[in-house]
Design a protein around this motif. Structure first.
Motif, short mmCIF file in Angstrom:
data_model
loop_
_atom_site.label_atom_id
_atom_site.label_comp_id
_atom_site.label_asym_id
_atom_site.label_seq_id
_atom_site.Cartn_x
_atom_site.Cartn_y
_atom_site.Cartn_z
N HIS A 1 -15.57 -2.77 -4.92
CA HIS A 1 -14.64 -2.28 -6.26
C HIS A 1 -14.01 -1.05 -5.80
O HIS A 1 -14.49 0.18 -5.15
N TYR A 2 -12.31 -0.40 -6.59
CA TYR A 2 -11.85 0.35 -6.51
C TYR A 2 -12.01 0.83 -7.20
O TYR A 2 -10.58 0.07 -7.59
N TYR A 3 -11.64 1.93 -7.90
CA TYR A 3 -10.98 3.01 -9.05
C TYR A 3 -10.58 3.47 -8.51
O TYR A 3 -10.80 4.66 -7.82
N GLU A 4 -9.14 3.59 -8.01
CA GLU A 4 -8.92 5.13 -7.66
C GLU A 4 -7.44 5.24 -7.69
O GLU A 4 -6.68 4.69 -8.74
N THR A 5 -6.38 6.53 -7.70
CA THR A 5 -4.63 6.43 -7.79
C THR A 5 -4.03 5.35 -8.03
O THR A 5 -4.01 4.52 -6.51
N ALA A 6 -2.75 5.56 -8.56
CA ALA A 6 -2.12 4.12 -8.18
C ALA A 6 -0.90 4.05 -6.37
O ALA A 6 -1.04 3.66 -5.77
N ASP A 7 -0.82 5.55 -5.41
CA ASP A 7 -0.63 6.17 -4.29
C ASP A 7 -2.06 5.21 -3.77
O ASP A 7 -1.15 4.52 -2.29
N TRP A 8 -2.62 5.22 -3.94
CA TRP A 8 -3.99 3.98 -3.08
C TRP A 8 -3.82 3.08 -2.48
O TRP A 8 -2.98 2.32 -1.84
N PHE A 9 -3.07 2.31 -4.29
CA PHE A 9 -3.42 1.41 -4.45
C PHE A 9 -1.78 0.44 -3.34
O PHE A 9 -1.22 -0.25 -2.39
N TYR A 10 -0.76 1.39 -3.83
CA TYR A 10 0.48 1.36 -2.46
C TYR A 10 -0.09 1.59 -1.51
O TYR A 10 0.74 0.67 -1.23
N ASN A 11 -0.77 2.33 -0.51
CA ASN A 11 -1.02 2.53 0.11
C ASN A 11 -1.75 1.84 1.23
O ASN A 11 -1.57 1.52 2.64
N ASN A 12 -2.22 0.44 0.15
CA ASN A 12 -3.15 0.09 0.92
C ASN A 12 -3.04 -1.60 0.63
O ASN A 12 -3.90 -2.22 0.75
N ALA A 13 -1.75 -1.63 0.16
CA ALA A 13 -1.38 -3.09 0.15
C ALA A 13 -2.05 -4.24 1.34
O ALA A 13 -1.76 -5.45 1.40
N GLU B 1 -21.22 9.57 -1.88
CA GLU B 1 -20.53 7.28 -1.19
C GLU B 1 -20.70 7.90 -0.05
O GLU B 1 -20.45 6.63 0.81
N SER B 2 -19.22 8.44 0.14
CA SER B 2 -17.90 8.09 1.00
C SER B 2 -17.99 9.37 1.90
O SER B 2 -17.93 10.87 1.25
N VAL B 3 -17.37 9.38 3.32
CA VAL B 3 -16.58 10.17 4.22
C VAL B 3 -14.78 9.75 4.28
O VAL B 3 -14.79 8.09 4.72
N LEU B 4 -14.37 10.37 3.73
CA LEU B 4 -13.01 9.67 4.30
C LEU B 4 -11.39 10.89 4.33
O LEU B 4 -12.10 12.32 4.03
N PHE B 5 -10.31 11.07 4.01
CA PHE B 5 -9.84 11.74 4.01
C PHE B 5 -9.01 12.05 2.29
O PHE B 5 -9.05 10.81 1.77
N LEU C 1 -7.43 9.52 1.15
CA LEU C 1 -6.43 8.55 2.18
C LEU C 1 -7.77 7.50 2.67
O LEU C 1 -8.25 8.02 3.67
N PHE C 2 -8.17 6.23 2.78
CA PHE C 2 -9.05 5.31 3.70
C PHE C 2 -8.28 3.74 2.64
O PHE C 2 -7.89 3.43 1.90
N ASP C 3 -9.08 3.27 4.28
CA ASP C 3 -8.64 1.40 3.83
C ASP C 3 -9.81 0.88 3.11
O ASP C 3 -10.70 0.08 2.40
N TYR D 1 -14.76 8.89 10.46
CA TYR D 1 -13.91 8.64 9.51
C TYR D 1 -12.64 8.39 9.77
O TYR D 1 -12.28 10.15 11.04
N GLU D 2 -12.40 7.81 10.38
CA GLU D 2 -10.53 7.77 10.88
C GLU D 2 -9.58 7.12 10.09
O GLU D 2 -9.46 6.13 9.54
N TYR D 3 -8.49 7.82 10.40
CA TYR D 3 -6.97 7.07 9.35
C TYR D 3 -5.52 7.44 9.78
O TYR D 3 -5.66 9.02 10.70
N ASN D 4 -4.94 6.70 10.46
CA ASN D 4 -3.99 6.73 10.07
C ASN D 4 -2.34 7.11 9.19
O ASN D 4 -2.47 6.10 8.54
N TYR D 5 -2.29 8.17 8.51
CA TYR D 5 -1.29 8.16 7.88
C TYR D 5 0.12 7.53 7.54
O TYR D 5 0.84 8.67 8.30
N TYR D 6 0.83 7.23 6.64
CA TYR D 6 1.77 6.64 6.57
C TYR D 6 2.06 6.67 5.10
O TYR D 6 1.56 6.76 5.13
#
Ligand code: AHR
Length: 838
Positions: A447-459, A681-685, A696-698, A732-737
């Motif tokens: 399930h994903y309740y995130e900001t609009a930018d999360w959805f753009y970042n994670n298309a 629930e999670s570890v992320l950026f 910031l997570f995938d 957690y490892e993340y590459n941010y663009y």
């Protein structure tokens, strides 16, 4: 809805330099798109059912609203759950919800035109039905009175002139007076009567059912139902119901026609019911018990749901299955997996009780698809539907976590599969290491309740899933939260391009929550009040995807070197807490292999900036004791780009965890490694900035922070590559663009013989493209474009302008194998391009 706008002409051309090239290759086919992909998820939340989809117009029709949530007792104004271990955090939960007096008369009022207001109360003597024992008792007095009992409906009763309404109620009257009547009327506050009927009142002291049809003489949405008694003695009232004659598909005990139709227009492949968290309940006892939601609605007890009001379950299991059949959707029933909601009481069933719950689920399945001669199949037949319903999926639990869930799932799965191998079973686990403990896993449900930018970042998030993933994915709930606008709807559209492209892995998707009654003020897919409903722009996004789902994907490439721009943060470093008290020591920053800062906190007062929270340095330990709100500090006069930050951290109490801050500019602009995110629930950026707090997570992991454990925490920042370790394990490892918000997916519709190109432009400037159709054979010169757009990304539909932003369809002329196309600012575009048979 699809109005014809201007005729658009595409330009057959060679490539021009300021255009992105979108290459669609017919010879490179990708995943087939399953018919199951786009469905809907119904949960009773924000009066989506009662006062929403369900057409009943009377609030608290059976006077049962005062019942406490099952599994609780009343203490000092709170409904208190039995204390017990919470499975998610293994502490004793002392869960309670505020319980205000007077709920039993919700929606009702009593007035008298003669003398004072009579005595009235909700009582349980001589119940109409054992499961719904309450009724309203009114003492009319010794002489003839004029007592009026009103129900305001769900924030007013909406009537349409000329329409008919079915009224029903039960009365018990004890009076010596003879030949008495009761008046049933629909009136507004000014006294205008839209409909009225006199009925003979039976005064023999026995319950008696009254039924009539009321035809509205006026239109309006602030009517009230009035029961008027012109008699003496005592009267009891129960189960007062009013339905529009016209319901969706003309069903009795049915759904609002306008709302049902809007859902049907989505052409849902499946419908999920009953939730959501209410499957789990505030407590185990408070879970949805499907057997209490079938049969005569008068006998359904309902239940106080964890979204803050009592559900009648008039839209119950049978009505859900009927709705699936009426919309040609497949049913998805969600059963409790032996655990109440982990964010609430978190109590759980014992091993023996699990067998009973499995039986409860098996009975539900038998009700839906068992032969009409079986125990529960015959109950279905008795309720008017001898043939089986189209139940296809059963989800075992909702948003459950951990090994306890995995063990329960294994028992449910093997029992259900043994009896009903034809069903597809879904695990409530998200992407989690507990998946390894499942004996057999068909589909998981992140399930994903995130900001609009999360959805753009994670298309592109599902592009990263391995091809040999041993299970399929059902994105059961997603929503871009925050301000609901075209911007957030286009973010969901961007995300859905990634879902569709990976339809071999992600086989089902449903937005949540589906419906909102406007009195709640939250933005869901459909927003309604008693006389109208409108779709937000994301409703139209979903409709466009569902109506234009091709048969198979085609390889689609966007040539734009600037699509992904790596972000390398630089700025202050620090520590933060979220709704948690915590302690810290041995904070250290290393750059280029050299320790540039280390502290035992003796410099804390001078060297650190305290932005938020209560911070105290003592004996080499820094404490932030406040378990509520946000804490934030940073090291003054210290700028870091690439670096390694180490510290020891211990959570003491609270809902989340602790964070290491980096790349900070000020208290509103910084990045952090967030340990204990999403209610622990999670570890992320995470990035804190002008768009709020963007995760910031995938794939969100399920890595909680436990109390009273000193963690060795380390964050490594190397350009746009960031890593977070806890106790020397990479969490957690993340590459941010930074993402340019241009997205495309395309496919081939084998039935219509059309290439279907979907383009999302989330930028507020035009997106100029050259569409290059490779290996497409003969392309017909005229196609269709369907465009959802608005010059302002902050726009949204509303009751005042329900159709402000809707898909507009027009011709697309002069298409060739290469043509120029410009997507309007803030737009979702579908191009349907006919190709000849090769
Ligand atoms: O959609 C609202 C809630 O969000 C659902 O009930 C639950 O599953 C999720 O946490």
């Amino acid at each position: 809805m699809l109005a014809c706008a201007v005729i658009f002409t595409a330009h057959a051309s060679s490539v021009s330099a300021d255009r992105d090239r979108i290459t669609v290759d017919m010879a490179k086919q990708g995943a087939e798109i399953p018919k199951s992909l786009y469905g809907i998820f119904f949960e009773e939340i924000t009066h989506s059912g009662d006062g929403g989809l369900y057409a009943e117009m009377i609030m608290n029709r059976g006077f049962e609203d005062g019942n406490l949530p099952s599994g609780t007792t009343l203490k000092d104004g709170f409904a208190v759950a039995k204390h017990g271990y919470c499975y998610s955090n293994d502490t004793i939960n002392k869960f309670k919800v505020e319980w205000k007096a007077g709920k039993e008369t919700n929606g009702w009022s009593v007035e008298s035109k003669v003398g004072s207001v009579p005595q009235y109360s909700v009582v349980t003597d001589r119940p109409l039905h054992a499961a719904t024992p309450h009724s309203l008792q009114i003492d009319l007095g010794a002489s003839v009175s004029d007592v009026r009992v009103y129900n305001d409906g769900y924030w007013g009763i909406a009537l349409t002139k000329g329409e008919k309404y079915n009224f029903e109620c039960y009365l018990r009257a004890d009076s010596k007076a003879k030949e008495q009547t009761v008046e049933i009327a629909l009136v507004d506050k000014s006294g205008q009567v839209a409909a009225s009927r006199q009925m003979k009142l039976n005064t023999d002291g026995e319950w008696c059912r009254y039924e009539t049809t009321l035809k509205a003489a006026h239109t309006g949405n602030q009517y009230r139902l009035m029961l008027r008694f012109n008699t003496s003695g005592t009267v009891w009232i129960d189960y007062v119901s009013l339905f529009p004659r016209k319901t969706f598909m003309g069903r009795e005990n049915g759904l609002r026609n306008d709302v049902g139709q809007m859902l049907a227009d989505l052409k849902p492949a499946f419908v999920r019911w009953p939730g959501g968290c209410i499957v789990e309940g505030l407590t185990m006892d408070n879970r949805v018990k499907w057997k209490e939601t079938i049969g005569n609605p008068m006998t359904r007890p309902g239940e106080y749901n964890l979204w803050g009001y009592r559900s009648t379950y008039g839209f119950g299991y049978h009505e859900f299955l009927q709705f699936c059949e009426d919309t040609k959707a497949e049913g998805m029933f969600v059963c409790n997996a032996g655990m109440s909601c982990l964010f609430r009481n978190g109590d759980y069933a014992s091993s023996n009780q699990i067998d009973e719950l499995i039986q409860e689920a098996l009975d539900a399945i038998e009700y839906a698809i068992g032969d009409k001669n079986t125990r529960w199949g015959s109950e279905r037949a008795k309720n008017g539907h001898p043939a089986p319903f189209p139940l296809k999926y059963v989800e075992i639990g909702n948003e459950n976590i951990g090994s306890r869930y995995a063990a329960n799932y294994n028992r449910f799965h093997s029992a259900i599969k043994a009896k009903y191998p034809q069903l597809t079973l879904i695990s409530a686990l998200m992407f989690s290491k507990n998946i390894e403990e499942l004996n057999e896993v068909e589909i998981i449900d992140p399930h994903y309740y995130e900001t609009a930018d999360w959805f753009y970042n994670n298309a592109n998030v599902y592009d990263k899933l391995p091809n040999d993933l041993p299970y399929k994915v059902y994105v059961g709930e997603y929503a871009a939260i925050g301000r609901s606008t075209l911007y957030s709807s286009l973010a969901e559209a961007a995300y859905l391009t990634g879902v569709e492209r990976n339809a071999d892995k992600v086989q089902l998707v449903s937005y949540a929550p589906l419906i909102e009654n406007a009195v709640h003020g939250r933005d869901h897919l459909l927003v309604l009040k008693n006389d109208s409903v409108y779709g937000r722009t994301n409703y139209y996004v979903l409709k466009m995807f569902s109506e234009n789902s091709p048969s198979i994907n085609l390889e689609t490439k966007i040539s734009d070197e600037n699509l992904l721009r790596p972000v390398s943060p630089s700025g202050f470093v620090g520590i933060s807490t979220g709704n948690t008290s915590a302690q810290f020591k041995d904070f250290k920053v290393t750059r280029n292999g050299r320790v540039d800062y280390t502290t035992s906190w003796s410099d804390f007062d001078n060297s650190w900036h305290k932005a938020r929270g209560e911070w105290r340095a003592e004996n080499g330990v820094l404490t932030q004791p406040n378990a509520h709100g946000d804490g934030l500090i940073w090291l003054k006069d210290f700028e870091a780009g690439d670096c390694v930050i180490d510290m020891k951290a211990r959570k003491m109490a609270g809902y989340e965890g602790f964070r290491i801050v980096f790349g900070g500019k000020d208290e509103r602009h910084y990045f952090m490694a967030d340990m204990g995110s999403h209610s622990n629930e999670s570890v992320l950026f995470r990035e804190i900035g002008d768009k709020g707090s963007v995760s910031l997570f995938d794939y969100r992991n399920q890595e909680p922070v436990y109390v009273d454990h000193w963690y060795d925490v380390r964050v490594e920042i190397k350009g746009n590559n960031w890593k977070c370790y806890m106790d020397n394990v990479l969490k957690y490892e993340y590459n941010y663009y930074d993402v340019r918000k241009h997205y495309a997916v395309s496919g081939y519709d084998k039935t219509k013989k059309e290439i279907v190109v979907k383009l999302v432009n989330g930028e507020d400037t035009p997106w100029k493209t050259t569409v290059d159709l490779k290996n497409a054979g003969k392309i017909k010169p005229q196609g269709v474009q369907i465009v959802l757009s608005d010059p302002s990304s902050g726009s949204e539909n509303s009751f005042a302008e329900p159709l402000k932003i809707v898909p507009r369809e027009s011709a697309l002329n002069q298409i060739g194998s290469t043509f120029e196309y410009t997507c309007a600012p803030n737009s979702f575009v579908i191009l349907r391009i006919p190709v000849s048979d090769k």
